[in-house]
Design an enzyme around this catalytic site. Sequence first.
Site, short mmCIF file in Angstrom:
data_model
loop_
_atom_site.label_atom_id
_atom_site.label_comp_id
_atom_site.label_asym_id
_atom_site.label_seq_id
_atom_site.Cartn_x
_atom_site.Cartn_y
_atom_site.Cartn_z
NE ARG A 104 -2.55 0.59 3.60
CZ ARG A 104 -3.35 1.11 4.51
NH1 ARG A 104 -4.65 1.08 4.35
NH2 ARG A 104 -2.88 1.64 5.62
CB THR A 108 -2.17 7.20 -2.98
OG1 THR A 108 -1.53 5.93 -3.13
CG2 THR A 108 -1.31 8.28 -3.63
CG ASP A 200 2.54 -2.30 9.01
OD1 ASP A 200 2.70 -3.51 8.74
OD2 ASP A 200 2.63 -1.41 8.16
CG ASP A 203 6.24 -2.76 9.76
OD1 ASP A 203 6.91 -3.28 8.84
OD2 ASP A 203 5.92 -1.55 9.76
C1 PRP Z 1 -1.33 -4.30 4.68
C2 PRP Z 1 -2.21 -5.51 4.92
C3 PRP Z 1 -3.07 -5.53 3.67
C4 PRP Z 1 -3.25 -4.07 3.37
C5 PRP Z 1 -4.60 -3.66 3.83
O1 PRP Z 1 -0.30 -4.62 3.83
O2 PRP Z 1 -1.50 -6.68 5.14
O3 PRP Z 1 -2.46 -6.19 2.58
O4 PRP Z 1 -2.24 -3.36 4.11
O5 PRP Z 1 -4.87 -2.35 3.48
P1 PRP Z 1 -5.97 -1.94 2.41
O6 PRP Z 1 -7.19 -2.74 2.75
O7 PRP Z 1 -6.15 -0.47 2.66
O8 PRP Z 1 -5.44 -2.22 1.05
P2 PRP Z 1 0.84 -3.57 3.43
O9 PRP Z 1 0.47 -2.89 2.15
O10 PRP Z 1 1.15 -2.69 4.60
O11 PRP Z 1 2.05 -4.50 3.08
P3 PRP Z 1 2.86 -5.56 3.99
O12 PRP Z 1 1.95 -6.73 4.21
O13 PRP Z 1 4.03 -5.88 3.13
O14 PRP Z 1 3.25 -4.89 5.28
N1 URA Z 2 -2.49 -2.46 7.13
C1 URA Z 2 -2.13 -2.85 8.37
O1 URA Z 2 -1.21 -3.65 8.54
N2 URA Z 2 -2.82 -2.34 9.41
C2 URA Z 2 -3.84 -1.47 9.27
O2 URA Z 2 -4.43 -1.05 10.28
C3 URA Z 2 -4.18 -1.08 7.96
C4 URA Z 2 -3.51 -1.60 6.91
#
Ligand code: PRP
Ligand code: URA
Length: 209
Positions: A104, A108, A200, A203
């Site tokens: 994400r 944006t 997150d 993380d």
């Molecule tokens: C997080 C989570 C989802 C997404 C959700 O991933 O694991 O994939 O955000 O957000 P959305 O519903 O607004 O799209 P992230 O993009 O942070 O990547 P990561 O899993 O690599 O940390």
């Molecule tokens: N992605 C995450 O990991 N946590 C949130 O709360 C939203 C998006």
Amino acid sequence: MATTVILDHPLIQHKISLLRDERTGTRDFRILVSEIAMLMGYEAMRDLPTELVEVKTPITTAQVPMLSGKKLAIVPILRAGLGMVDGILNLVPSAKVGHIGLYRDEVTHEPHEYFCKLPKGIEDRLVILPDPMLATGGSAIQAVQFIKDKGCNHIKFMCIIAAPEGLKALQQAHPDIDIYCGCLDEHLNEDAYIVPGLGDAGDRIFGTK
Ligand code: PRP
Ligand code: URA
């Protein structure tokens, strides 16, 4: 008929509460995500098709139910969805595993693809699509679209925590898929993080940041 299920099992709720606690460290966080995924998977797979197969027991021969059809596929959304794979594989050890890489954009909040590799014959499989967080819904909507574009229309999305905004968006974009949520939270904050949420997920699973 597609379904949305909010899982209200006390074991799932208890483990999600432990996940939310900022004092829960990487090791315990990972274990909890995997355990919750297994409990959710048990519920999500309650309608898997079976067929009667003849088995010879030490006593007699009987017609008994076994899972039927092509092996299902687990397709986590990277990174955080990876944390749910082992828990689901505990239930269906011979499932195939694909990967969809999305991140994400921090400003944006739009999802960006960086990887997509799906098991062969995906069009004939049930796909379980795990991601711990459904926030705006952008990532899940795009991941479901990738899978549909490869010809598969039997998809179950599984998340540990959903925001109402993301759940509504996913239901509207893909009304034909089943959705399983461990918990439906209050809302998104101005950074599109789920409130109260757990922070997150990627993380916390991988110990980054
Ligand atoms: C997080 C989570 C989802 C997404 C959700 O991933 O694991 O994939 O955000 O957000 P959305 O519903 O607004 O799209 P992230 O993009 O942070 O990547 P990561 O899993 O690599 O940390
Ligand atoms: N992605 C995450 O990991 N946590 C949130 O709360 C939203 C998006």
